[in-house]
Design a protein around this motif. Structure first.
Motif, PDB file in Angstrom:
ATOM      1  N   ILE A 107       0.739  -1.138   0.081  1.00  0.00           N
ATOM      2  CA  ILE A 107      -0.061  -0.076   0.172  1.00  0.00           C
ATOM      3  C   ILE A 107       0.820   1.421   0.101  1.00  0.00           C
ATOM      4  CG2 ILE A 107      -1.745   1.323   1.133  1.00  0.00           C
ATOM      5  CD1 ILE A 107      -2.596  -1.199   2.233  1.00  0.00           C
ATOM      6  N   GLN A 108       0.768   1.940  -1.251  1.00  0.00           N
ATOM      7  CA  GLN A 108       1.502   3.315  -1.089  1.00  0.00           C
ATOM      8  C   GLN A 108       0.887   4.394  -0.458  1.00  0.00           C
ATOM      9  OE1 GLN A 108       4.501   2.896  -3.862  1.00  0.00           O
ATOM     10  NE2 GLN A 108       4.111   0.993  -2.723  1.00  0.00           N
ATOM     11  N   SER A 109       1.603   5.327  -0.553  1.00  0.00           N
ATOM     12  CA  SER A 109       1.124   6.664   0.187  1.00  0.00           C
ATOM     13  C   SER A 109      -0.245   7.055  -0.680  1.00  0.00           C
ATOM     14  CB  SER A 109       2.096   7.681   0.245  1.00  0.00           C
ATOM     15  OG  SER A 109       3.175   7.268   0.937  1.00  0.00           O
ATOM     16  N   ILE A 110      -0.181   7.232  -1.912  1.00  0.00           N
ATOM     17  CA  ILE A 110      -1.193   7.523  -2.786  1.00  0.00           C
ATOM     18  C   ILE A 110      -2.194   6.875  -2.739  1.00  0.00           C
ATOM     19  CG2 ILE A 110      -0.427   6.206  -4.888  1.00  0.00           C
ATOM     20  CD1 ILE A 110      -1.947   9.882  -4.816  1.00  0.00           C
ATOM     21  N   ASP A 111      -2.143   5.397  -2.357  1.00  0.00           N
ATOM     22  CA  ASP A 111      -3.247   4.498  -2.226  1.00  0.00           C
ATOM     23  C   ASP A 111      -3.791   4.881  -0.989  1.00  0.00           C
ATOM     24  OD1 ASP A 111      -2.651   2.855  -4.568  1.00  0.00           O
ATOM     25  OD2 ASP A 111      -1.089   1.938  -3.214  1.00  0.00           O
ATOM     26  N   LEU A 112      -3.326   5.181   0.107  1.00  0.00           N
ATOM     27  CA  LEU A 112      -3.796   5.560   1.435  1.00  0.00           C
ATOM     28  C   LEU A 112      -4.680   6.849   1.335  1.00  0.00           C
ATOM     29  CD1 LEU A 112      -3.632   4.679   4.308  1.00  0.00           C
ATOM     30  CD2 LEU A 112      -1.973   6.170   4.784  1.00  0.00           C
ATOM     31  N   PHE A 113      -3.955   7.887   0.514  1.00  0.00           N
ATOM     32  CA  PHE A 113      -4.562   9.118   0.383  1.00  0.00           C
ATOM     33  C   PHE A 113      -6.075   9.112  -0.446  1.00  0.00           C
ATOM     34  CE2 PHE A 113      -5.120  13.084  -2.130  1.00  0.00           C
ATOM     35  CZ  PHE A 113      -5.424  13.876  -1.142  1.00  0.00           C
TER      36      PHE A 113
END
Length: 292
Positions: A29-35
């Motif tokens: 899970i990447q930062s952009i996925d979390l956002f």
């Protein structure tokens, strides 16, 4: 890593982030996925976030596909999700620290989004890609305490439950003891606000207390914030009792009293744990004004 209690929306946020990562063939899970996973929850303040991001959906899809992959931490923060990246783990840990700083026990979406933006400058490529979106409006919509309203006439708020926790109204003679206790546990600002309850000649003090074997463990007040009528709060429960339904019983006692006084609605000003009020009393978020 210690995983705190998560709100219902945060569980959904992680699920959406996981699905985004899989869809875009990310190994973690990447930062952009979390956002973007937060926006896809589409509930409460995250509905506002979704609507703010909707005009930029095509650009954000392209950004998802062009960002350099973040290395995995190998750590799973939810039993039903894949591992998170090192950057996402950093965001998570900062969000937990924010939760603790606010003396809260449930991690909510506001903590996560605040942490995300506080660390964004450490990821220049992602920071550049997100310059197109209204960042300040998103921060305001998700991280700032909101106003809610509760329709009091839709139900009977009396909660008849016999257990060791006793709920009762604070009496005038208890003033100094109660204010001293509230100040030591919840701060002098709240204690000064609660002092307003003792200023009138009305024998009914609009504060309810929770006790266990004579020990104060929590309270809920109304009509005390800035001397405004029909406003619920503040409410506080000692940390060791926050998962035992004490807050719910205090809330209901205060709402029932407000209903008996003839109020049709209760206003919750700058409510912190929004999801708690949404679930326990069907509180409705008052939308953020355009341009605010």
């Amino acid at each position: 890593m210690i995983v705190p209690c998560l709100t219902h929306k945060v569980h959904k946020l992680i699920k959406q982030a996981h699905e985004l990562a899989e869809r875009n063939q990310h190994t973690c899970i990447q930062s952009i996925d979390l956002f973007l996973g937060a926006a896809l929850v589409k509930e409460g303040t995250l509905r506002e976030m979704h609507d703010l991001l909707e005009p930029y959906s095509e650009q954000l899809e392209r950004l998802l596909k062009t960002l350099s992959p973040e290395p995995s931490s190998g750590i799973v923060i939810d039993s039903h999700s894949m591992p998170v990246s090192l950057n996402t783990l950093n965001i998570w840990n900062v969000s937990v620290n924010i939760m603790k700083r606010y003396n809260q026990t449930y991690l909510n979406e506001g903590h996560i989004i605040k942490a995300f933006f506080s660390l964004l400058s450490e990821q220049p490529q992602l920071e550049q890609g997100l310059q197109i979106v209204p960042q300040e409006s998103i921060i305001q919509s998700v991280t700032v305490a909101k106003n809610l309203s509760v329709h009091l006439l839709t139900r009977d708020w009396s909660l008849r439950k016999a257990d060791q926790v006793k709920i009762s109204s604070v009496q005038a003679y208890e003033k100094e003891h109660f204010l001293s206790w509230s100040g030591s546990h919840f701060g002098e600002v709240w204690s000064d606000t609660l002092r307003n309850a003792f200023q009138s000649n009305n024998p009914l003090i609009p504060i309810y207390k929770a006790e266990v074997e004579g020990r104060l463990i929590g309270f809920a007040a109304y009509d005390v914030f800035m001397d405004k009528k029909g406003v619920f709060g503040p409410m506080g429960v000692l940390p060791d009792f926050r998962h035992d339904g004490v807050g719910r019983r205090l809330l209901y006692a205060a709402l029932e009293s407000m209903k008996e006084k003839g109020y049709m609605y209760a206003m919750l000003i700058e409510a912190g744990p929004i999801e708690f009020y949404e679930k326990t009393c069907n509180a409705k978020l008052i939308p953020m004004e355009e341009g605010k």
